[in-house]
Design a protein around this motif. Structure first.
Motif, PDB file in Angstrom:
ATOM      1  N   GLN A  52       0.818  -1.263   0.167  1.00  0.00           N
ATOM      2  CA  GLN A  52      -0.075  -0.007   0.126  1.00  0.00           C
ATOM      3  C   GLN A  52       0.892   1.312   0.105  1.00  0.00           C
ATOM      4  O   GLN A  52       1.773   1.371   0.742  1.00  0.00           O
ATOM      5  N   LYS A  53       0.592   2.287  -0.917  1.00  0.00           N
ATOM      6  CA  LYS A  53       1.275   3.337  -0.890  1.00  0.00           C
ATOM      7  C   LYS A  53       0.995   4.124   0.382  1.00  0.00           C
ATOM      8  O   LYS A  53      -0.088   4.437   0.709  1.00  0.00           O
ATOM      9  N   LEU A  54       1.919   4.603   0.927  1.00  0.00           N
ATOM     10  CA  LEU A  54       2.079   5.578   2.421  1.00  0.00           C
ATOM     11  C   LEU A  54       1.652   6.794   1.837  1.00  0.00           C
ATOM     12  O   LEU A  54       1.952   7.608   0.960  1.00  0.00           O
ATOM     13  N   ASP A  55       0.684   7.390   2.838  1.00  0.00           N
ATOM     14  CA  ASP A  55       0.450   8.696   2.804  1.00  0.00           C
ATOM     15  C   ASP A  55       1.285   9.344   3.642  1.00  0.00           C
ATOM     16  O   ASP A  55       1.177   9.344   4.906  1.00  0.00           O
ATOM     17  N   GLU A  56       2.093  10.221   3.389  1.00  0.00           N
ATOM     18  CA  GLU A  56       3.166  10.896   4.066  1.00  0.00           C
ATOM     19  C   GLU A  56       3.040  12.427   3.691  1.00  0.00           C
ATOM     20  O   GLU A  56       4.076  13.006   2.944  1.00  0.00           O
ATOM     21  N   PRO A  57       1.946  13.100   4.171  1.00  0.00           N
ATOM     22  CA  PRO A  57       2.031  14.536   4.075  1.00  0.00           C
ATOM     23  C   PRO A  57       3.299  15.348   4.509  1.00  0.00           C
ATOM     24  O   PRO A  57       3.339  16.446   4.180  1.00  0.00           O
ATOM     25  N   TYR A  58       4.179  14.769   5.628  1.00  0.00           N
ATOM     26  CA  TYR A  58       5.314  15.425   6.125  1.00  0.00           C
ATOM     27  C   TYR A  58       6.593  15.273   5.643  1.00  0.00           C
ATOM     28  O   TYR A  58       7.494  16.014   5.699  1.00  0.00           O
ATOM     29  N   VAL A  59       6.655  14.496   4.496  1.00  0.00           N
ATOM     30  CA  VAL A  59       7.886  14.365   3.406  1.00  0.00           C
ATOM     31  C   VAL A  59       8.133  15.419   2.714  1.00  0.00           C
ATOM     32  O   VAL A  59       7.164  16.090   2.082  1.00  0.00           O
ATOM     33  N   LYS A  60       9.453  15.780   2.649  1.00  0.00           N
ATOM     34  CA  LYS A  60      10.076  16.975   1.803  1.00  0.00           C
ATOM     35  C   LYS A  60      10.730  16.174   0.882  1.00  0.00           C
ATOM     36  O   LYS A  60      11.748  15.333   1.239  1.00  0.00           O
ATOM     37  N   GLY A  61      10.539  16.232  -0.458  1.00  0.00           N
ATOM     38  CA  GLY A  61      11.144  15.583  -1.393  1.00  0.00           C
ATOM     39  C   GLY A  61      10.810  14.211  -2.071  1.00  0.00           C
ATOM     40  O   GLY A  61       9.788  13.798  -1.207  1.00  0.00           O
ATOM     41  N   LEU A  62      11.346  13.483  -2.744  1.00  0.00           N
ATOM     42  CA  LEU A  62      10.940  12.338  -3.169  1.00  0.00           C
ATOM     43  C   LEU A  62      11.918  11.284  -2.454  1.00  0.00           C
ATOM     44  O   LEU A  62      12.934  11.699  -2.049  1.00  0.00           O
ATOM     45  N   THR A  63      11.281  10.021  -2.485  1.00  0.00           N
ATOM     46  CA  THR A  63      12.059   9.106  -1.663  1.00  0.00           C
ATOM     47  C   THR A  63      12.591   7.960  -2.828  1.00  0.00           C
ATOM     48  O   THR A  63      11.845   7.129  -3.490  1.00  0.00           O
ATOM     49  N   PHE A  64      13.936   7.572  -2.570  1.00  0.00           N
ATOM     50  CA  PHE A  64      14.550   6.820  -3.505  1.00  0.00           C
ATOM     51  C   PHE A  64      15.336   5.645  -2.439  1.00  0.00           C
ATOM     52  O   PHE A  64      15.606   6.071  -1.460  1.00  0.00           O
ATOM     53  N   ALA A  65      15.499   4.555  -2.904  1.00  0.00           N
ATOM     54  CA  ALA A  65      16.093   3.548  -2.324  1.00  0.00           C
ATOM     55  C   ALA A  65      17.573   3.660  -2.031  1.00  0.00           C
ATOM     56  O   ALA A  65      17.860   3.037  -0.942  1.00  0.00           O
ATOM     57  N   GLU A  66      18.463   4.541  -2.539  1.00  0.00           N
ATOM     58  CA  GLU A  66      19.646   4.874  -2.395  1.00  0.00           C
ATOM     59  C   GLU A  66      20.687   3.677  -2.282  1.00  0.00           C
ATOM     60  O   GLU A  66      21.554   3.318  -1.691  1.00  0.00           O
ATOM     61  N   GLY A  67      20.194   2.927  -3.432  1.00  0.00           N
ATOM     62  CA  GLY A  67      20.976   1.625  -3.657  1.00  0.00           C
ATOM     63  C   GLY A  67      20.629   0.245  -2.846  1.00  0.00           C
ATOM     64  O   GLY A  67      21.055  -0.621  -3.115  1.00  0.00           O
ATOM     65  N   MET A  68      19.555   0.370  -1.979  1.00  0.00           N
ATOM     66  CA  MET A  68      19.027  -0.891  -1.246  1.00  0.00           C
ATOM     67  C   MET A  68      18.363  -1.588  -2.307  1.00  0.00           C
ATOM     68  O   MET A  68      17.622  -1.008  -3.153  1.00  0.00           O
TER      69      MET A  68
END
Length: 181
Positions: free
Chosen positions: A112-128
């Motif tokens: 399920q896609k998380l609803d994250e209104p507090y996030v600044k920027g996009l989220t990437f796996a950073e190599g994970m």
């Protein structure tokens, strides 16, 4: 000349001084125990939790609750363990047994896609490698400023024994005073 009043005045003064000393000692010991084991004040040191928390803000940390319960999704926790040389403030994203995925800059928890209104920027796996399943006795944490956060994507999952407490209240600056969400 020996007056009975002079003999009584000195012991009363000494007794009062001893009472004050004992009261002050008990108060200091109680305050230190509370600061060490129950509630503590912490200062935000970096930008990884922007816009929720910014550098210089002061928080009250609850060190007591996690002795009886475990962190929940969305909790803002203080981390102090071998995963990082620094004490960190991060948000719990995934708990033991959860499957985490990051696609197109978004976070998916157990499909399920998380609803994250507090996030600044996009989220990437950073190599994970994704999807990622959180192991027993661990949590997966991320900063709210996803493009500028050293978190579980870099450090790996955080062991529950490294969780020092939960940030519960912002006390400074006064215009931002209130409970954390």
């Amino acid at each position: 000349m020996n007056h009975p009043e002079a003999r009584q005045a000195r012991p009363r003064w000494v007794k009062e001084l001893m009472e004050w000393t004992m009261s002050l000692t008990i108060a200091i010991v109680a305050a230190l125990l509370i600061q060490t084991y129950v509630y503590a004040q912490s200062e935000v040191q970096n930008i990884s939790m922007q816009n929720t928390l910014v550098a210089g803000q002061r928080l009250i940390e609850d060190k007591w609750s996690y002795r009886f319960t475990t962190p929940k999704h969305g909790d803002i926790i203080i981390i102090n363990g071998p995963e990082s040389e620094l004490r960190l403030i991060k948000r719990v994203i995934a708990l033991p047994g959860d499957e985490l995925d990051m696609r197109d800059g978004l976070v998916y928890l157990n499909g399920q896609k998380l609803d994250e209104p507090y996030v600044k920027g996009l989220t990437f796996a950073e190599g994970m490698k994704m999807p990622y399943k959180v192991s027993h006795e661990q949590v997966f944490v991320m900063g709210d400023n996803r493009e500028n956060s050293q978190d579980s994507r870099v450090l790996g999952p955080i062991h529950l024994s490294s969780v020092e407490g939960k940030a519960v209240l912002r006390i400074w600056p006064l215009n931002k005073f209130g409970a954390l969400q």
